[in-house]
Scaffold this motif. Structure first.
Motif, short mmCIF file in Angstrom:
data_model
loop_
_atom_site.label_atom_id
_atom_site.label_comp_id
_atom_site.label_asym_id
_atom_site.label_seq_id
_atom_site.Cartn_x
_atom_site.Cartn_y
_atom_site.Cartn_z
N GLU A 15 50.86 -15.96 -53.93
CA GLU A 15 51.05 -15.09 -55.09
C GLU A 15 49.94 -15.34 -56.13
OE1 GLU A 15 54.42 -14.01 -58.51
OE2 GLU A 15 54.72 -15.72 -57.17
N LEU A 16 49.60 -16.60 -56.32
CA LEU A 16 48.55 -16.94 -57.28
C LEU A 16 47.22 -16.31 -56.90
CD1 LEU A 16 47.63 -18.61 -59.77
CD2 LEU A 16 47.15 -20.49 -58.20
N PHE A 17 46.84 -16.43 -55.63
CA PHE A 17 45.55 -15.91 -55.20
C PHE A 17 45.54 -14.38 -55.19
CE2 PHE A 17 45.11 -20.11 -52.68
CZ PHE A 17 44.73 -20.76 -53.84
N LYS A 18 46.69 -13.77 -54.96
CA LYS A 18 46.76 -12.31 -55.06
C LYS A 18 46.53 -11.86 -56.51
CE LYS A 18 49.84 -11.45 -51.13
NZ LYS A 18 51.22 -11.08 -50.71
N ILE A 19 47.06 -12.62 -57.44
CA ILE A 19 46.85 -12.31 -58.86
C ILE A 19 45.37 -12.41 -59.20
CG2 ILE A 19 47.25 -13.16 -61.21
CD1 ILE A 19 50.09 -13.96 -60.26
N PHE A 20 44.72 -13.46 -58.69
CA PHE A 20 43.28 -13.63 -58.96
C PHE A 20 42.46 -12.43 -58.47
CE2 PHE A 20 43.54 -18.58 -58.73
CZ PHE A 20 44.10 -18.60 -59.98
N ASN A 21 42.92 -11.82 -57.39
CA ASN A 21 42.15 -10.74 -56.76
C ASN A 21 42.68 -9.36 -57.11
OD1 ASN A 21 40.10 -12.13 -54.92
ND2 ASN A 21 41.99 -13.17 -54.35
N SER A 22 43.49 -9.29 -58.16
CA SER A 22 44.06 -8.02 -58.61
C SER A 22 43.65 -7.75 -60.04
CB SER A 22 45.59 -8.05 -58.49
OG SER A 22 46.00 -8.36 -57.18
N ASP A 23 43.82 -6.51 -60.46
CA ASP A 23 43.55 -6.14 -61.84
C ASP A 23 44.48 -6.92 -62.77
OD1 ASP A 23 42.12 -4.10 -63.58
OD2 ASP A 23 44.21 -3.74 -64.14
N PRO A 24 44.01 -7.46 -63.89
CA PRO A 24 42.67 -7.31 -64.44
C PRO A 24 41.69 -8.41 -64.06
CG PRO A 24 44.05 -8.40 -66.06
CD PRO A 24 44.92 -8.16 -64.84
N PHE A 25 42.15 -9.43 -63.29
CA PHE A 25 41.33 -10.62 -63.10
C PHE A 25 40.24 -10.48 -62.05
CE2 PHE A 25 45.58 -12.34 -64.42
CZ PHE A 25 45.22 -12.57 -65.74
N ASP A 26 40.21 -9.35 -61.37
CA ASP A 26 39.16 -9.16 -60.35
C ASP A 26 37.88 -8.62 -60.96
OD1 ASP A 26 40.37 -6.76 -60.95
OD2 ASP A 26 40.27 -5.96 -58.93
N HIS A 27 37.73 -8.77 -62.26
CA HIS A 27 36.49 -8.41 -62.95
C HIS A 27 35.84 -9.68 -63.48
CE1 HIS A 27 37.78 -4.26 -62.67
NE2 HIS A 27 38.91 -4.57 -63.26
N GLY A 28 34.54 -9.69 -63.61
CA GLY A 28 33.82 -10.90 -64.00
C GLY A 28 33.89 -11.23 -65.47
N ARG A 29 34.69 -10.50 -66.23
CA ARG A 29 34.74 -10.69 -67.68
C ARG A 29 35.69 -11.81 -68.10
NH1 ARG A 29 35.50 -5.27 -69.79
NH2 ARG A 29 36.27 -6.13 -71.76
N TRP A 30 36.43 -12.38 -67.16
CA TRP A 30 37.47 -13.34 -67.52
C TRP A 30 36.98 -14.78 -67.44
CZ3 TRP A 30 42.14 -11.94 -69.50
CH2 TRP A 30 42.43 -10.57 -69.46
N ALA A 31 37.54 -15.61 -68.29
CA ALA A 31 37.31 -17.06 -68.24
C ALA A 31 38.66 -17.74 -68.09
CB ALA A 31 36.60 -17.54 -69.51
#
Length: 305
Positions: A31-47
């Motif tokens: 579930e965690l890795f799916k979140i990482f690869n889903s909107d909004p975190f699949d954009h390079g703007r996040w820290a």
């Protein structure tokens, strides 16, 4: 739109940080890795930043020092900065020339600073969250939209401080002259920064910093002001700051999955110290592998790990 009023900023500081945070409960590694690869975190703007306990606050090491001593941050930082600069030449030949580079060097070697470490990689943050997590307590990964944070900081400073009138929302506050103006501003915000020259560890960890420009307010007060300004600009509520809470039952599986990705203390901290620290997490990964321990022999240990 007119700038946010002082009374609105005061109100923001009085509110709990949770009012500005979107929380997500994570029950397993998949579930965690799916979140990482889903909107909004699949954009390079996040820290991202990992905490071994969901109860930990967002506090730079300078702030933590002052909470445990009689120092104030306003007094402690000049002392630490001067002492480090006076003696650093005994250990290094290539010394920084700019304030942000000095702060980053101090942070790298363990001196308290106002900087807070973040990473562009959610997987690196996940490792720091679960590697030292306790069995009975949820770990946490913080995520912030670094583009909104930077643009809001620049626009707020430009609107509220005449010294920042030339700032543009596309500027970088890491630029040396602009960083000095940022530090001297009386408008307290937090901004993402990265020194021009980085060290090996910062590069490997895809690191950057969040830096508050006020030592009179705590980091969380500064970030609440920033988020209040971001909401004020759109007349609503932006999801800028997230907190992913990883339940204790997901810690070990997450650590195993990250190990398969070659994310460990050994890779994040190159050298013998990092390798030595990695042995602890390797042991955790193998902690419920009875067959491994039954077959363990000294000459097999390295290959098994």
């Amino acid at each position: 739109m007119s700038p946010i009023s002082p009374s609105e900023l005061t109100k923001a500081r009085s509110e709990p940080l949770s009012n500005y945070v979107k929380e997500i409960l994570v029950k397993d590694a998949d579930e965690l890795f799916k979140i990482f690869n889903s909107d909004p975190f699949d954009h390079g703007r996040w820290a991202f930043r990992g905490h071994a306990s969901e109860t930990w606050k967002l506090q730079p090491s300078l702030e933590r020092l002052c909470l445990s001593t009689d120092w104030s941050a306003v007094d402690a930082e000049p002392y630490l900065f001067r002492a480090f600069r006076r003696r650093a030449h005994h250990y290094l030949q290539d010394l920084p020339k700019e304030t942000l580079e000095w702060f980053a060097l101090m942070q790298h070697h363990g001196s308290p600073t106002r900087l807070l470490d973040w990473s562009r990689s959610p997987y690196v943050a996940a490792f720091f969250a679960v590697a030292e997590a306790q069995r009975a307590q949820a770990a946490a990964i913080w995520a912030i939209d670094s583009v909104v944070a930077r643009e809001t900081a620049l626009e707020t400073l430009r609107e509220c401080d005449t010294r920042c009138s030339s700032f543009d929302r596309t500027d970088s506050l890491s630029e040396p002259d602009r960083f000095e103006i940022f530090l001297r501003s009386n408008t307290a915000v937090v901004a993402p920064v990265q020194p021009f020259r980085t060290n090996e560890r910062l590069t490997i960890q895809q690191g950057l910093f969040l830096c508050p420009n006020s030592l009179l307010l705590g980091f969380e007060d500064c970030i609440k002001q920033l988020l209040a300004c971001a909401n004020h600009r759109i007349g609503g509520k932006l999801d800028v700051l997230f907190k992913l809470k990883i339940v204790p039952g997901a810690h070990l599986d997450t650590l195993r999955a990250l190990h398969k990705m070659n994310i460990s203390y050994a890779t994040l901290f190159p050298g013998l110290d990092g390798f030595a620290r990695s042995l602890c997490t390797n042991a955790k990964i193998r902690s419920d592998d009875n067959e491994f321990f039954r077959s363990l022999a000294d000459d097999e240990f390295d290959s098994k790990i």
